[in-house]
Design a protein around this motif. Sequence first.
Motif, PDB file in Angstrom:
ATOM      1  N   ARG A   1       0.870  -1.127   0.166  1.00  0.00           N
ATOM      2  CA  ARG A   1      -0.082  -0.148  -0.131  1.00  0.00           C
ATOM      3  C   ARG A   1       0.990   1.289   0.101  1.00  0.00           C
ATOM      4  NH1 ARG A   1      -1.389   3.103   4.137  1.00  0.00           N
ATOM      5  NH2 ARG A   1      -0.784   1.496   5.567  1.00  0.00           N
ATOM      6  N   LYS A   2       2.139   1.163   0.818  1.00  0.00           N
ATOM      7  CA  LYS A   2       2.530   2.507   0.846  1.00  0.00           C
ATOM      8  C   LYS A   2       3.711   2.725  -0.465  1.00  0.00           C
ATOM      9  CE  LYS A   2       2.895   2.532   5.879  1.00  0.00           C
ATOM     10  NZ  LYS A   2       4.052   2.573   7.024  1.00  0.00           N
ATOM     11  N   ALA A   3       4.274   1.600  -1.092  1.00  0.00           N
ATOM     12  CA  ALA A   3       5.254   1.559  -1.916  1.00  0.00           C
ATOM     13  C   ALA A   3       4.649   1.719  -3.362  1.00  0.00           C
ATOM     14  CB  ALA A   3       6.376   0.366  -1.706  1.00  0.00           C
ATOM     15  N   LEU A   4       3.494   1.123  -3.595  1.00  0.00           N
ATOM     16  CA  LEU A   4       3.209   0.966  -4.876  1.00  0.00           C
ATOM     17  C   LEU A   4       2.728   2.392  -5.455  1.00  0.00           C
ATOM     18  CD1 LEU A   4       2.997  -1.299  -7.094  1.00  0.00           C
ATOM     19  CD2 LEU A   4       0.346  -1.862  -6.449  1.00  0.00           C
ATOM     20  N   PRO A   5       3.134   2.872  -6.658  1.00  0.00           N
ATOM     21  CA  PRO A   5       2.649   3.944  -7.007  1.00  0.00           C
ATOM     22  C   PRO A   5       1.094   4.102  -7.300  1.00  0.00           C
ATOM     23  CG  PRO A   5       4.696   3.451  -8.195  1.00  0.00           C
ATOM     24  CD  PRO A   5       4.023   2.185  -7.345  1.00  0.00           C
ATOM     25  N   LYS A   6       0.798   5.269  -7.032  1.00  0.00           N
ATOM     26  CA  LYS A   6      -0.827   5.510  -7.383  1.00  0.00           C
ATOM     27  C   LYS A   6      -1.075   5.284  -8.885  1.00  0.00           C
ATOM     28  CE  LYS A   6      -1.711   8.560  -3.346  1.00  0.00           C
ATOM     29  NZ  LYS A   6      -2.076   9.945  -2.877  1.00  0.00           N
ATOM     30  N   ARG A   7      -0.304   5.780  -9.599  1.00  0.00           N
ATOM     31  CA  ARG A   7      -0.307   5.718 -11.090  1.00  0.00           C
ATOM     32  C   ARG A   7       0.309   4.187 -11.654  1.00  0.00           C
ATOM     33  NH1 ARG A   7       0.149  11.552 -14.057  1.00  0.00           N
ATOM     34  NH2 ARG A   7      -1.573  12.378 -12.902  1.00  0.00           N
ATOM     35  N   HIS A   8      -0.598   3.355 -11.604  1.00  0.00           N
ATOM     36  CA  HIS A   8       0.141   2.089 -11.916  1.00  0.00           C
ATOM     37  C   HIS A   8       0.488   1.740 -13.259  1.00  0.00           C
ATOM     38  CE1 HIS A   8      -2.144   0.051  -8.082  1.00  0.00           C
ATOM     39  NE2 HIS A   8      -1.192   0.866  -7.808  1.00  0.00           N
TER      40      HIS A   8
END
Length: 398
Positions: A366-373
């Motif tokens: 949740r913390k590391a994955l960018p919002k724009r996948h």
Amino acid sequence: MGLVNDLADLASFDSLLSAEGQALLDDVRDITPDQELAVATRLRRDHPADLVSAAVAQARLRQRATAKFGEADARRMYFTANGVEQATRTSVATHRAQEFEALGVRSVADLCCGIGGDAIALARAGISVLAVDRDPLTCAVARANAAALGLSGLIEVREADVTEVDTEPYDAVFVDPARRGGRGRIFDPEAYSPPLSWAIGTALKVPRAALKIAPGIPHEAIPDAADAEWISDEGDVKEAVLWFGTEPGRMRATLLPGPRPLTGRGLPDPEVRPVGRYLYEPDGAVIRAHLVADVAEEVEGGLIDETIAYVTSDTLRATPYGTAYEITDQLHFNVKKLKALLREREVGILTVKKRGSAVDPEELRRKALPKRHGKASVTVFLTRVAGAPTMLLGHPVP
């Protein structure tokens, strides 16, 4: 197995075996959870409410059991809630039955038989079975399952205390003690029902025996006379088995489907090495059996840390005992750096594995994955390398 059901449950189950009960089971065979209320309401207009409830509950249990028994068997068999939870998966039971058959066993006393999963596999291997449990409903279900699958001629179900059964007439004994209580899983083998010490004593009185135990059993609790086997199915560790009358002191892992057996050779612990190009994640059964050294030797590798069961190597070797990953990055644990790297590489699919780390994988994702996948994928290992918290990034090797 303890007395977990009452006489009302038994009467309800018996009603399912009647012609009316069988017809109801056919009616509700394929209902989905959202249909249950409407279907049950309709059926109660023409059938006793208790019988309708029993049929709907049985349909639900059969659907749950499909994952363990396969659709063809699960649709014909009968279950209790505890029975579905505790029964041996068919693939594992079949493997064990084939082991007994290979040992020349023709008759088995199956003690703590539950709903009969192991008895069914043994009978299908041509072995005659005395299936024993002290719970009346469980015995009724096991008996009905033997009949439903056409195995009544090979399976005798007996309601009794397993500690009072004479096992001398049988070639082998199989014991599957209850490992759950009112508060959940039981980890102390002497708190099993019956206790492991009793099961071992019983095993030593017959030519062959197999005792099903929890895979987390400490190796120091394994008796010298036992041949210990850890079994995984599709990469998921299912159980450990103590065999008697085979090869005392042997440690082995069996990976299903296959089977793909690995027998320990008493190798010393692998040396610790710097992280190489490839990381091997041994199967859980291999780890439980303490056979990581055998995998390391096979792939010409070592450990990334003396306490972590990840094998590293610069050599890519196909092995059935673990999954290989190509490592692209090695970072000290830092969420901000990881997030920046994932954004730079347009990662949208992040698989998180951990061993030797207290970090929650879902929280890290949740913390590391960018919002724009993006469309790229990567696997990150949260672990220790030479004692230091580390993140290793890589991809599974095809």
